[in-house]
Structures are given as structure tokens and as C-alpha cells.
Design an enzyme around this catalytic site. Structure first.
Site, mmCIF file in Angstrom:
data_model
loop_
_atom_site.group_PDB
_atom_site.id
_atom_site.type_symbol
_atom_site.label_atom_id
_atom_site.label_comp_id
_atom_site.label_asym_id
_atom_site.label_seq_id
_atom_site.Cartn_x
_atom_site.Cartn_y
_atom_site.Cartn_z
ATOM 1 N N LYS A 103 -24.294 -6.658 4.554
ATOM 2 C CA LYS A 103 -23.445 -6.755 5.092
ATOM 3 C C LYS A 103 -24.158 -6.186 6.689
ATOM 4 C CE LYS A 103 -21.098 -3.496 6.164
ATOM 5 N NZ LYS A 103 -20.676 -2.380 7.384
ATOM 6 N N ASN A 104 -25.164 -5.498 6.348
ATOM 7 C CA ASN A 104 -25.965 -4.674 7.411
ATOM 8 C C ASN A 104 -26.967 -5.776 7.845
ATOM 9 O OD1 ASN A 104 -23.977 -2.552 7.905
ATOM 10 N ND2 ASN A 104 -24.494 -0.766 7.402
ATOM 11 N N ARG A 113 -17.444 -2.810 14.262
ATOM 12 C CA ARG A 113 -18.095 -2.072 15.772
ATOM 13 C C ARG A 113 -18.932 -2.958 15.785
ATOM 14 N NH1 ARG A 113 -16.702 3.031 16.633
ATOM 15 N NH2 ARG A 113 -18.974 2.918 18.281
ATOM 16 N N CYS A 152 -13.636 6.871 16.045
ATOM 17 C CA CYS A 152 -13.750 6.059 14.279
ATOM 18 C C CYS A 152 -13.674 7.036 13.835
ATOM 19 C CB CYS A 152 -15.128 4.908 13.904
ATOM 20 S SG CYS A 152 -15.747 5.439 12.962
ATOM 21 N N ARG A 170 -19.026 7.804 18.014
ATOM 22 C CA ARG A 170 -20.086 7.270 17.795
ATOM 23 C C ARG A 170 -19.721 6.062 19.126
ATOM 24 N NH1 ARG A 170 -19.061 3.572 11.753
ATOM 25 N NH2 ARG A 170 -20.590 2.697 12.646
ATOM 26 N N ASP A 207 -24.684 6.014 4.283
ATOM 27 C CA ASP A 207 -23.884 5.198 3.692
ATOM 28 C C ASP A 207 -23.717 5.323 2.086
ATOM 29 O OD1 ASP A 207 -23.036 3.771 6.012
ATOM 30 O OD2 ASP A 207 -23.759 2.168 5.890
ATOM 31 N N ARG A 211 -14.303 -4.937 3.827
ATOM 32 C CA ARG A 211 -15.092 -5.498 4.584
ATOM 33 C C ARG A 211 -16.357 -5.536 4.574
ATOM 34 N NH1 ARG A 211 -14.793 -0.647 8.358
ATOM 35 N NH2 ARG A 211 -16.649 -1.895 9.258
HETATM 36 C C1 UD1 Z 1 -25.299 1.566 11.695
HETATM 37 C C2 UD1 Z 1 -24.267 0.389 9.802
HETATM 38 C C3 UD1 Z 1 -23.836 1.285 9.687
HETATM 39 C C4 UD1 Z 1 -24.813 3.574 9.212
HETATM 40 C C5 UD1 Z 1 -25.250 3.913 10.823
HETATM 41 C C6 UD1 Z 1 -26.678 5.198 10.070
HETATM 42 C C7 UD1 Z 1 -24.160 -1.696 10.393
HETATM 43 C C8 UD1 Z 1 -23.528 -2.557 10.589
HETATM 44 N N1 UD1 Z 1 -23.968 -0.209 10.548
HETATM 45 O O1 UD1 Z 1 -24.226 2.031 12.048
HETATM 46 O O2 UD1 Z 1 -23.557 1.554 8.211
HETATM 47 O O3 UD1 Z 1 -23.669 4.257 8.888
HETATM 48 O O4 UD1 Z 1 -26.296 2.712 11.060
HETATM 49 O O5 UD1 Z 1 -27.136 4.617 9.166
HETATM 50 O O6 UD1 Z 1 -25.634 -1.205 10.339
HETATM 51 N N2 UD1 Z 1 -25.286 7.306 18.653
HETATM 52 C C9 UD1 Z 1 -24.737 7.558 20.028
HETATM 53 N N3 UD1 Z 1 -25.360 6.289 21.648
HETATM 54 C C10 UD1 Z 1 -25.667 5.716 20.913
HETATM 55 C C11 UD1 Z 1 -25.660 4.682 19.560
HETATM 56 C C12 UD1 Z 1 -25.471 5.872 18.754
HETATM 57 O O7 UD1 Z 1 -24.802 8.857 20.162
HETATM 58 O O8 UD1 Z 1 -25.445 4.628 21.232
HETATM 59 C C13 UD1 Z 1 -25.311 7.797 17.212
HETATM 60 C C14 UD1 Z 1 -23.875 7.923 16.162
HETATM 61 O O9 UD1 Z 1 -22.968 8.255 17.213
HETATM 62 C C15 UD1 Z 1 -24.716 8.371 15.090
HETATM 63 C C16 UD1 Z 1 -26.015 8.066 15.731
HETATM 64 O O10 UD1 Z 1 -26.284 8.097 17.113
HETATM 65 O O11 UD1 Z 1 -24.296 9.752 15.253
HETATM 66 C C17 UD1 Z 1 -27.283 6.793 14.197
HETATM 67 O O12 UD1 Z 1 -25.638 6.060 14.359
HETATM 68 P P1 UD1 Z 1 -26.214 4.110 14.926
HETATM 69 O O13 UD1 Z 1 -27.426 4.458 13.559
HETATM 70 O O14 UD1 Z 1 -25.944 3.735 15.912
HETATM 71 O O15 UD1 Z 1 -25.078 3.447 13.688
HETATM 72 P P2 UD1 Z 1 -24.527 2.175 13.815
HETATM 73 O O16 UD1 Z 1 -25.474 1.402 14.220
HETATM 74 O O17 UD1 Z 1 -23.314 2.055 14.502
#
Ligand code: UD1
Length: 416
Positions: A22-23, A92, A116, A121, A304, A396
Site C-alpha cells: 500500500k505505502n 492522508r 488523526c 501528524r 506499523d 484500507r
Molecule cells: C508513513 C506511512 C505510515 C507510517 C509512517 C511512519 C505512508 C502512506 N504512510 O506515514 O504507514 O506509519 O510513514 O513510518 O507511507 N512529521 C512532522 N511534520 C511533517 C511530516 C511528519 O512533524 O511535515 C512527523 C509526524 O507527525 C510523525 C513523524 O514525523 O511524528 C513521521 O511521520 P511520517 O514519516 O511523515 O509519516 P507519514 O509519511 O505520514
């Protein structure tokens, strides 16, 4: 609303084919916005989120045609550069259209995702990165509005490692003018799969899989065919389920090299693991031993998989500490596991799980995708019936989960 009913106690035995990730699928589908030519994707999983992303791309003007086993996307008639709130709030990952849209069309309106279940996030790093590349960004009426004539290459340092942040900026940089350096970038295998796809479309990217990615922008990208990598979280979930039930299973069409920390932890728990080509065989002949887990960005233990290992620890011998360092509120499954008889104490981002002899079936509620998977595993080992409510979360991210588990011998069915 649909529910899952599980009669616990059966050991999982047999073979299961692992679906596409999925990711990896979600960002790679967004790459179709980067070219007017055809992007043909194979091994796309049949999941709710993949359907939502397809609908979003179609609303923007991308055509999507399926034949069994593949979907062909064509972005030659894109005329709508907006990702509406209705779509972003259910998925998201819709934020991933932002980078490609600004890069190719110089304009994008994407709804802010909002809160979320597992944490706040934010998407500030996606926005800052695009600003560093010269995009003008305004936040108005809950939407991110990004504009740029042509993005310019930039040096971007991520304060926090972000998977979709890295992917969004990588897709923005492939069409930018000049060289972009992404530092403290995510090293997840899905980032590498996206880079592989972009390279086959003509992008110039190096360093993916390390924490520094270099992208030299090109004028345009062309069509390509790409096979989505196997889902490492689905793989890990089936392996943990087999270990928890004392079963013996073989995963087909997966990859052991993307599951290293998970396989290591399963070995510590007492499972015997054998890897042969793209198959992983697991056998568990004893009560699992408790294993400590600390989540962190790849190549460390994936967040995850945290909830699934929590379920394993619930019935393991001994006590274990589970520390969540990525998301601030990712212990929603603890309350539900307690309803099944688990002994878990939580202090901040640390849970201490004391293994019990057995869990007892009850009605529980799924709160997010991986929490749902954890409750399924707990239901498979619990005595009697477990009913899991709100399983739309599961749909999902897991393809045909109840039929795959049934084929492995689980007593599980969907009820309305
Ligand atoms: C992706 C995965 C999700 C997984 C996560 C962490 C997808 C579609 N989803 O989510 O399944 O659980 O990686 O491995 O690939 N953060 C900020 N600012 C930002 C972006 C992120 O502060 O602009 C923080 C987030 O709140 C979190 C951390 O960084 O605490 C990591 O998040 P991130 O790696 O961005 O997660 P996703 O990409 O949303």
C-alpha cells in the site's frame, strides 16, 4: 457497519501470497501526474486506499484503465489541481499529489489533512520543502495553495524523518530546475520503490535508501511500466499471527531484505525462520518469548508493526517493553487488548506488557489500521469469540484479509 467475528484457537498453517505494498502503491500512483504519457503499474493491491487514490487522480483528469493484474494511468488531460477535504480526511496520503502537481502544472490546492487517531501528524515539512524550492504557499480556508513558475533545486534538511515528506519533495524535485539535495531523508524501502519507478520514467535520482538523496531535475518525464514491491507490513502481520498461534506458514512473493528487524524480533520470540528466494517460512513450536520493541525510522523497527508485536507479547512468556517514538498517540489498541484480558501498563510513549496464559474473546473496536491488525491477531489466539467492530480501517490496508486467514485455517468471518 461491518464486523469481523473470530473463533480463536486455530493455528495458522499453509501458504499465503503477499500483495503489493500500500505505502509504495499510493505515492507511485501520484507519479502518474508527472507525465502526459502512460504509467502502467502491476501488482497494485486491491485496497480501499488504492481505490480512493484512483478516484482522486481521476477527478483531476488522469485516466485509469484496468485489466486483471494491472492499471494504466494517463495524465494527458489533467485540468483540476485540487485534492478536496473529503478525500484527504479519509486518506492522508492524498497529500502526495501536492509535489507532482506544483512540479508539472505550477499550481495545486490540497486540503490540510487535520488530526488523526495516532497523532497530530502535521505536514509542515512538505510545505517548508516546497517553499525552499521557490513555491509560493498560502494556507486559506483549510487548503494549502502552492504556486510556482518552475520549481528550483534546493538543499533541504528534514528536522524529523518523514516518509511521505521525502516522497512528496522527491516528486517535486524531478521536474525542478537544477539539483535538489534531500538530507535526513527517509530510507524506507517504499521510498526506493518510488525512486525506481521515477528513474524508469526518466528521472535522475541517486542515494535513495540512504539519508541523502540527490535529484537532478529534468525538463519532462516519459511513460513507464513498474511492478509495485511486496507489502512488508502485510508480510510481518501474517508472520506475527502465525507465531502467536503456534503455527507454521510460508509467505510467497515477498522479500526478506525489507523485513530484517521484524524477522530478528520473531527469532528472539522463538520462531524458526527460513528464507528461500522470495518466500519466507516460519514455524513456531513453543509459547512465544516476550520481546522488547522500540520503533524508529527505517532500518530500525517499523511503527506499523508495533501493535502486532504488542498482541504477541500479550500471550508471551515474560514481560516486554514496547516504546513508540514516531507517533505520540499510537497505543489506542491497549485499552481494547485489556478487554481481552491483557496486562499492559502505559506511561507516556512506553508500554510494559506482562504476558498472560491466555486471552478471552470479547467485543472490541478497531481504532486505526494497524491497531485493527493487532486485534485480529489477539482474536486468533483468544479463547472463544472475538468480534471486531469498525473494520473499515482494516480494508484500507489489507487485501482480502479474512479470506487469506481462512485459507490458513483461521475461523474468521465478516458479519454485517
Ligand atoms: C508513513 C506511512 C505510515 C507510517 C509512517 C511512519 C505512508 C502512506 N504512510 O506515514 O504507514 O506509519 O510513514 O513510518 O507511507 N512529521 C512532522 N511534520 C511533517 C511530516 C511528519 O512533524 O511535515 C512527523 C509526524 O507527525 C510523525 C513523524 O514525523 O511524528 C513521521 O511521520 P511520517 O514519516 O511523515 O509519516 P507519514 O509519511 O505520514
Amino acid at each position: 457497519m461491518q464486523k469481523l467475528s473470530i473463533q480463536g484457537g486455530n493455528q495458522l498453517r499453509g501458504e499465503v501470497r503477499i500483495s503489493g505494498a500500500k505505502n509504495a502503491a499510493l505515492p507511485i500512483m501520484c507519479a502518474s501526474l508527472l507525465t502526459p504519457e502512460t504509467l502502467r503499474l502491476t501488482n497494485l493491491p486491491d485496497l480501499h486506499d488504492v481505490g480512493t487514490m484512483r478516484k482522486l487522480l481521476q477527478q483531476m483528469g488522469v485516466s485509469a484503465d484496468s485489466v486483471p493484474g494491472e492499471v494504466t494511468f494517463k495524465g494527458d488531460k489533467v485540468d483540476n489541481w485540487e485534492a478536496p477535504y473529503d478525500m484527504v480526511k479519509t486518506m492522508r496520503a492524498a497529500i502526495l499529489v501536492l509535489g507532482p502537481l506544483v512540479a508539472r502544472f505550477g499550481d495545486a490546492r490540497v486540503s490540510l489533512p487535520g488530526g488523526c487517531a495516532i497523532g497530530s501528524r502535521p505536514v509542515d515539512l512538505h510545505i517548508k520543502g516546497l517553499q525552499a524550492m521557490g513555491a509560493e504557499i498560502t494556507i486559506e480556508h483549510g487548503y494549502i495553495h502552492a504556486k510556482a513558475k518552475r520549481l528550483k533545486g534546493a538543499r533541504i534538511f528534514f528536522d524529523i524523518v518523514s516518509v511521505t515528506g521525502t516522497e512528496n519533495l522527491m516528486m517535486a524535485a524531478v521536474l525542478a530546475d537544477g539539483v535538489t539535495l534531500l538530507e535526513n531523508a527517509a530510507r524506507e524501502p517504499e521510498v526506493v520503490d518510488l525512486a525506481d519507478c521515477l528513474r524508469s520514467m526518466g528521472a535522475k535520482i541517486s542515494g535513495d535508501g540512504s539519508d541523502t538523496i540527490t535529484i537532478t531535475g529534468v525538463e519532462k518525464l516519459h511513460g513507464a511500466t513498474h511492478r509495485i514491491m511486496p507489502d512488508r507490513i502485510e508480510s510481518g502481520t501474517f508472520l506475527v499471527a502465525a507465531a502467536a498461534t503456534g503455527g507454521c506458514i510460508t509467505l510467497r512473493e515477498t522479500r526478506a531484505d525489507i523485513l530484517e528487524t521484524v524477522l530478528e524480533k520473531l527469532g528472539e520470540a522463538g520462531a524458526k525462520i527460513r528464507v528461500e528466494g522470495d518466500s519466507i517460512h516460519l514455524e513456531m513450536n513453543r509459547r512465544p518469548k516476550s520481546v522488547n520493541v522500540r520503533t524508529a525510522p527505517h532500518p530500525a523497527f517499523p511503527t506499523d508493526m508495533q501493535a502486532q508485536f504488542m498482541a504477541l507479547n500479550c500471550i508471551a512468556e515474560g514481560s516486554a517493553m514496547v516504546v513508540e517514538t514516531i507517533f505520540e498517540n499510537r497505543f489506542m489498541h491497549v485499552q481494547e487488548l485489556r478487554r481481552l484480558g491483557a496486562h499492559i501498563d502505559v506511561e507516556g510513549n512506553t508500554s510494559v506488557v506482562r504476558g498472560v496464559d491466555h486471552l478471552e474473546g470479547a467485543t472490541v473496536m478497531a481504532t486505526d489500521l494497524r491497531a485493527s491488525a493487532c486485534l485480529v491477531i489477539a482474536g486468533l489466539v483468544a479463547q472463544g469469540e472475538t468480534v471486531i467492530d469498525r473494520i473499515y480501517h482494516l480494508d484500507r490496508g489489507y487485501e482480502r484479509i479474512e479470506s487469506k486467514l481462512s485459507e490458513l485455517g483461521a475461523n474468521i468471518c465478516r458479519v454485517k
